[in-house]
Design an enzyme around this catalytic site. Structure first.
Site, PDB file in Angstrom:
ATOM      1  NE  ARG A 109      -3.996  -2.075   2.126  1.00  0.00           N
ATOM      2  CZ  ARG A 109      -4.097  -3.067   2.720  1.00  0.00           C
ATOM      3  NH1 ARG A 109      -2.683  -3.850   3.248  1.00  0.00           N
ATOM      4  NH2 ARG A 109      -4.947  -4.121   2.530  1.00  0.00           N
TER       5      ARG A 109
ATOM      6  CE  LYS B 233      -8.204  -0.901   4.768  1.00  0.00           C
ATOM      7  NZ  LYS B 233      -8.774  -0.838   3.228  1.00  0.00           N
TER       8      LYS B 233
ATOM      9  CG  HIS C 209      -4.561   0.461  -3.696  1.00  0.00           C
ATOM     10  ND1 HIS C 209      -4.135   0.492  -2.417  1.00  0.00           N
ATOM     11  CD2 HIS C 209      -5.487  -0.493  -3.858  1.00  0.00           C
ATOM     12  CE1 HIS C 209      -4.767  -0.598  -1.916  1.00  0.00           C
ATOM     13  NE2 HIS C 209      -5.675  -1.114  -2.684  1.00  0.00           N
TER      14      HIS C 209
ATOM     15  NE  ARG D 274      -2.819  -4.165  -1.505  1.00  0.00           N
ATOM     16  CZ  ARG D 274      -2.119  -4.679  -0.587  1.00  0.00           C
ATOM     17  NH1 ARG D 274      -0.698  -4.720  -0.421  1.00  0.00           N
ATOM     18  NH2 ARG D 274      -2.908  -5.579   0.281  1.00  0.00           N
TER      19      ARG D 274
ATOM     20  CG  HIS E 141      -5.153  -9.782   0.827  1.00  0.00           C
ATOM     21  ND1 HIS E 141      -5.442 -10.249  -0.584  1.00  0.00           N
ATOM     22  CD2 HIS E 141      -5.088  -8.337   0.787  1.00  0.00           C
ATOM     23  CE1 HIS E 141      -5.534  -8.939  -1.413  1.00  0.00           C
ATOM     24  NE2 HIS E 141      -5.348  -7.812  -0.692  1.00  0.00           N
TER      25      HIS E 141
ATOM     26  CE1 TYR F  31      -5.932 -21.536  18.209  1.00  0.00           C
ATOM     27  CE2 TYR F  31      -7.766 -21.340  17.076  1.00  0.00           C
ATOM     28  CZ  TYR F  31      -6.910 -21.253  18.040  1.00  0.00           C
ATOM     29  OH  TYR F  31      -7.786 -21.213  19.416  1.00  0.00           O
TER      30      TYR F  31
END
Length: 418
Positions: free
Chosen positions: A266, A296, A359, A362, A386, A396
């Site tokens: 980003r 983010k 952007h 991405r 993500h 986990y």
């Protein structure tokens, strides 16, 4: 009424916690009072205190007087509020009185002021108490957005209304007036915040119904998500880079653009990047460790270094950084000291306005590599930081897969260069 955003005074830093009363009392005791303990409190030669929670305590005097008092802070100083005498005021009533006092404190009012009591159930008092209770869970940016939206769109109409007397039709008119100016998403967020405020008030027995809950079906549908313009053809991406290289522009902006293309991060993380975040630049496995605070994430996750994001640097990305460092650097200075719109302006000048934005790299990275490497979807998502949609998996599965991610970034760099 002046409804400007302003830093809250010191007294607002004493947050109101949940009605579950699970927070420890101010004196650190974990045990709360019981009716039996209050009744059994014996008179002693010297006055003493029996603490309940969050500053509430029973004061027992040598004369036999038992009174409820609340400690709190205002203006950086400890203050004391007398609530009433036992048994005229029960333990339950004392806790309710303490809750009301904390709501006034959170709204910037002095609970010792009798006039302030008249404001205890006003919408503005409750809304500001809700905000102070929740702000610790949010980023500073989100907290500012929340309070400004309330001060701009809600408080001018509802500030002085008793919260228990507000009806759904009033709230409907409010959010529809926001929609009427074209701010569909703002109206949706305002409804959500109203819903939260009324829920907060219900559990504190300041009102009995939530009129905002009925508005969900009455709002206009949310606007369709606008995708960032992005090229998803590798030849077009290479042509973009050639066009950018041919422009007259500051070398640092061109280097930043190239590094953005190679890492698909980003733009905020790129602009915040410091040399101290680069590890083993001259070694066999160079790495960019992006602090969680630059990602983010929620406020809680930002504060945990375990959520730092790792970008394995391909040979071209590492070489680019070595070139950027040729003139010397300080470990805590920005790697790419550029403005927020510098790279976007570069693409616009190159003739790619509306076709590709910073952007967009991405989307380019994800689309092309998912086509080329369909079995590596999870690793591609991890490379882009993500968050997994499966919450159990997110909690986990902490495997970094750095070797596979390094292979992806090296493959991506070769595709851009070939």
């Amino acid at each position: 009424m002046a409804l400007l955003y302003r830093p809250q005074p010191e007294l607002l830093k004493q947050p109101y916690r949940s009605a579950a009363r699970s927070a420890p009392p101010m004196d650190g005791r974990a045990q709360m009072l019981t009716n039996a303990a209050v009744k059994a409190a014996r008179i002693k030669p010297r006055a003493y205190k029996m603490f309940d929670e969050r500053g509430l305590f029973l004061f027992v005097a040598p004369s036999g007087l038992k009174s409820w008092r609340l400690k709190y802070r205002a203006g950086g100083k400890e203050q004391l509020l007398s609530l009433g005498r036992w048994p005229d005021m029960s333990l339950v009533d004392a806790r309710d009185g303490a809750d009301r006092a904390r709501s006034l404190i959170a709204a910037g009012l002095d609970p010792r002021d009798r006039a302030a009591a008249a404001h205890a159930d006003q919408f503005e008092t409750v809304a500001r108490a809700w905000f102070e209770d929740r702000r610790g869970r949010w980023s500073a940016k989100h907290a500012r957005d929340v309070i400004l939206s309330l001060e701009r769109d809600v408080l001018p109409l509802l500030a002085k209304n008793p919260i228990g007397g507000i009806e759904a039709v009033q709230l409907l008119e409010l959010v529809q007036s926001i929609e009427a100016r074209g701010a569909i998403e703002t109206a949706r967020r305002i409804r959500q915040r109203l819903d939260a405020i009324f829920s907060y008030a219900i559990v504190r027995e300041l009102c009995t119904t939530n009129p905002a809950a009925a508005l969900r079906a009455e709002l206009a549908p949310p606007p369709s998500v606008q995708r960032h313009p992005a090229l998803v053809d590798i030849e077009q991406l290479k042509a973009l880079q050639v066009a950018v290289d041919a422009l007259e522009a500051a070398p640092r902006v061109k280097l930043a653009s190239r590094f953005l293309a190679l890492t698909a991060v980003r733009i905020g993380a790129l602009r915040l990047a410091r040399w101290s975040e680069i590890e083993e630049l001259d070694g066999p496995a160079p790495l960019w460790r992006i602090p969680a605070a630059h990602m983010k994430l929620t406020r809680v996750r930002k504060a945990d270094a375990a959520n730092d994001h790792l970008i394995p640097l391909s040979p071209p990305a590492a070489e680019l950084l070595r070139s950027a460092a040729e003139n010397g650097y300080d470990t805590h200075t920005p790697i790419f000291p550029i403005g927020a719109g510098a790279i976007g302006d570069l693409y616009n000048r190159a003739g790619y306005a509306g076709r590709h934005v910073p952007h967009g790299w991405r989307a380019s990275f994800s689309t092309i590599l998912n086509e080329q490497c369909p079995t590596e979807k999870d690793v591609i998502d991890q490379a882009l930081a993500h968050v997994p949609t499966n919450k159990v998996e997110a909690a986990y599965n902490r495997a970094e897969h750095l070797a596979r991610r390094r292979d992806l970034f090296c493959r991506w760099a070769k595709m851009l260069a070939s």
